[in-house]
Design a protein around this motif. Structure first.
Motif, short mmCIF file in Angstrom:
data_model
loop_
_atom_site.label_atom_id
_atom_site.label_comp_id
_atom_site.label_asym_id
_atom_site.label_seq_id
_atom_site.Cartn_x
_atom_site.Cartn_y
_atom_site.Cartn_z
N PHE A 110 0.09 3.33 -9.87
CA PHE A 110 0.78 3.02 -11.04
C PHE A 110 1.62 1.55 -10.95
O PHE A 110 1.54 0.71 -11.69
CB PHE A 110 1.64 3.66 -12.06
N SER A 111 2.16 1.61 -9.57
CA SER A 111 2.77 0.25 -9.53
C SER A 111 2.29 -0.69 -8.67
O SER A 111 2.14 -1.66 -8.90
CB SER A 111 4.27 0.93 -8.64
N TRP A 112 2.03 -0.40 -7.31
CA TRP A 112 1.40 -1.42 -6.33
C TRP A 112 0.00 -1.83 -6.95
O TRP A 112 -0.07 -3.11 -6.72
CB TRP A 112 1.08 -0.70 -5.13
N THR A 113 -0.92 -0.95 -7.33
CA THR A 113 -2.45 -1.44 -7.79
C THR A 113 -2.24 -2.36 -9.00
O THR A 113 -2.90 -3.69 -8.77
CB THR A 113 -3.14 -0.33 -8.06
N LYS A 114 -1.31 -2.15 -9.73
CA LYS A 114 -1.28 -3.25 -11.00
C LYS A 114 -0.53 -4.33 -10.59
O LYS A 114 -0.74 -5.53 -10.89
CB LYS A 114 -0.45 -2.37 -12.02
N PHE A 115 0.65 -4.42 -9.70
CA PHE A 115 1.64 -5.49 -9.30
C PHE A 115 0.63 -6.34 -8.59
O PHE A 115 0.90 -7.59 -8.65
CB PHE A 115 2.49 -4.91 -8.37
N ALA A 116 -0.26 -5.82 -7.80
CA ALA A 116 -1.11 -6.78 -7.10
C ALA A 116 -2.50 -6.82 -7.27
O ALA A 116 -3.47 -7.28 -6.72
CB ALA A 116 -1.10 -6.27 -5.50
N ASN A 117 -2.89 -6.42 -8.47
CA ASN A 117 -4.20 -6.57 -9.21
C ASN A 117 -5.41 -5.94 -8.20
O ASN A 117 -6.27 -6.53 -7.75
CB ASN A 117 -4.56 -7.86 -9.65
N ILE A 118 -5.08 -4.70 -7.58
CA ILE A 118 -5.83 -4.09 -6.65
C ILE A 118 -7.08 -3.58 -7.34
O ILE A 118 -7.02 -2.85 -8.42
CB ILE A 118 -5.01 -3.14 -5.76
N GLU A 119 -8.33 -3.85 -6.67
CA GLU A 119 -9.49 -3.48 -7.07
C GLU A 119 -10.07 -2.46 -6.19
O GLU A 119 -11.06 -1.62 -6.62
CB GLU A 119 -10.41 -4.56 -7.22
N ARG A 120 -9.77 -2.38 -5.03
CA ARG A 120 -10.19 -1.40 -3.98
C ARG A 120 -9.04 -0.88 -3.11
O ARG A 120 -8.21 -1.68 -2.68
CB ARG A 120 -11.34 -2.13 -3.13
N VAL A 121 -8.83 0.45 -2.94
CA VAL A 121 -8.04 1.10 -2.18
C VAL A 121 -8.79 1.52 -0.98
O VAL A 121 -9.81 2.26 -1.11
CB VAL A 121 -7.24 2.09 -2.52
N ILE A 122 -8.46 1.38 0.44
CA ILE A 122 -8.98 1.60 1.60
C ILE A 122 -7.69 2.41 2.16
O ILE A 122 -6.86 1.98 2.78
CB ILE A 122 -9.60 0.43 2.63
N VAL A 123 -8.10 3.89 2.21
CA VAL A 123 -7.12 4.80 2.82
C VAL A 123 -7.82 4.76 4.57
O VAL A 123 -8.85 5.24 4.52
CB VAL A 123 -7.19 6.21 2.13
N ILE A 124 -6.95 4.61 5.34
CA ILE A 124 -7.40 4.81 6.55
C ILE A 124 -6.35 5.52 7.50
O ILE A 124 -5.14 5.42 7.77
CB ILE A 124 -7.05 3.18 7.50
N ASP A 125 -7.00 6.81 7.46
CA ASP A 125 -6.30 8.10 8.16
C ASP A 125 -7.30 9.01 8.57
O ASP A 125 -8.05 9.51 7.80
CB ASP A 125 -5.38 8.57 7.02
N THR A 126 -7.19 9.18 9.78
CA THR A 126 -8.20 9.99 10.53
C THR A 126 -8.13 11.30 10.00
O THR A 126 -9.21 12.03 9.88
CB THR A 126 -8.15 9.96 12.09
N ILE A 142 -7.66 -6.02 -2.17
CA ILE A 142 -7.81 -4.68 -1.46
C ILE A 142 -6.43 -4.46 -1.04
O ILE A 142 -5.43 -5.18 -0.67
CB ILE A 142 -8.47 -4.78 0.02
N MET A 143 -6.02 -2.85 -1.04
CA MET A 143 -4.89 -2.40 -0.53
C MET A 143 -5.25 -1.42 0.45
O MET A 143 -6.07 -0.62 0.48
CB MET A 143 -4.27 -1.57 -1.51
N LEU A 144 -4.64 -1.67 1.71
CA LEU A 144 -4.82 -0.76 2.98
C LEU A 144 -3.64 0.33 2.82
O LEU A 144 -2.53 -0.25 2.68
CB LEU A 144 -5.06 -1.57 4.13
N LEU A 145 -4.13 1.41 2.89
CA LEU A 145 -3.08 2.58 2.99
C LEU A 145 -3.25 3.51 4.25
O LEU A 145 -4.24 4.03 4.53
CB LEU A 145 -3.41 3.32 1.71
N PHE A 146 -2.05 3.54 4.92
CA PHE A 146 -2.08 4.50 6.18
C PHE A 146 -1.12 5.34 5.86
O PHE A 146 0.09 5.36 5.37
CB PHE A 146 -1.69 3.40 7.17
N GLU A 147 -1.01 6.50 6.53
CA GLU A 147 -0.36 7.68 6.59
C GLU A 147 0.82 7.70 7.70
O GLU A 147 1.67 8.08 7.30
CB GLU A 147 -1.26 8.86 6.75
N ASN A 148 0.49 6.90 8.65
CA ASN A 148 1.44 6.83 9.91
C ASN A 148 1.26 5.45 10.44
O ASN A 148 0.19 4.49 10.46
CB ASN A 148 1.40 7.96 10.92
N VAL A 149 2.57 4.97 11.41
CA VAL A 149 2.63 3.79 11.96
C VAL A 149 1.63 3.90 13.08
O VAL A 149 1.21 2.89 13.50
CB VAL A 149 4.09 3.71 12.56
N THR A 150 1.30 4.75 13.95
CA THR A 150 0.63 4.65 15.06
C THR A 150 -0.91 4.62 14.63
O THR A 150 -1.45 3.47 15.41
CB THR A 150 0.49 6.09 15.66
#
Length: 156
Positions: A18-34, A78-86
């Protein structure tokens, strides 16, 4: 074009949706988490959590690295979304420097140092974060776009 890169152990949740996708006009979220990429239930949950008008991809960090050229070529915001710093650090090493990374929520764990109410880093995460800071990347700590942004670079 990558508009937001965020580390948040909750991945796709209310603040992101609700916040980040609207703020940055995100059209695609890419979750990168093994772990998530290898868990069908987690992937299904993410698909249910996303807004209808937002595309979602879920990749392991290695698969995302293999797809870097395709990710760079996408026309979507695009928003890249990670679960961890590693895994973030591993991806950034392959992707190349970026302007800014947002640390959203990295929970407390044994041996972690507190940097804010929502950011706790283990010594190895501190070192990986320092490495990204040394590449000229701004590391911001911010829960939602309307909250105060604090640079972790100044504290690490």
């Amino acid at each position: 074009m990558i508009k937001v890169i965020r580390v948040d152990h909750r991945l796709l949740h209310g603040q992101v949706v609700f916040s980040w996708t609207k703020f940055a006009n995100i059209e695609r979220v890419i979750v990168i988490d093994t772990a998530t990429a290898n868990d069908d239930f987690k992937k299904m949950s993410l698909k249910l959590a996303k807004p209808e008008d937002i595309k979602l991809n879920v990749f392991s960090v290695d698969a995302a690295i293999e797809k870097i050229d395709r990710i760079k070529a996408l026309d979507d915001n695009i928003m890249l979304l990670f679960e961890n710093v590693t895994e973030l650090s591993k991806f950034i090493d392959a992707y190349g420097p970026v302007e800014e990374i947002n640390y959203g929520l990295i929970p407390s764990k044994d041996g972690a140092k507190r940097f804010s109410n929502a950011i706790y880093l283990l010594p190895e995460e501190v070192e990986l974060t320092k490495k990204m800071c040394d590449q000229g990347i701004k590391i911001s700590m911010q829960q939602v776009p309307s909250s105060n942004k604090e640079l972790l670079n100044n504290l690490i």
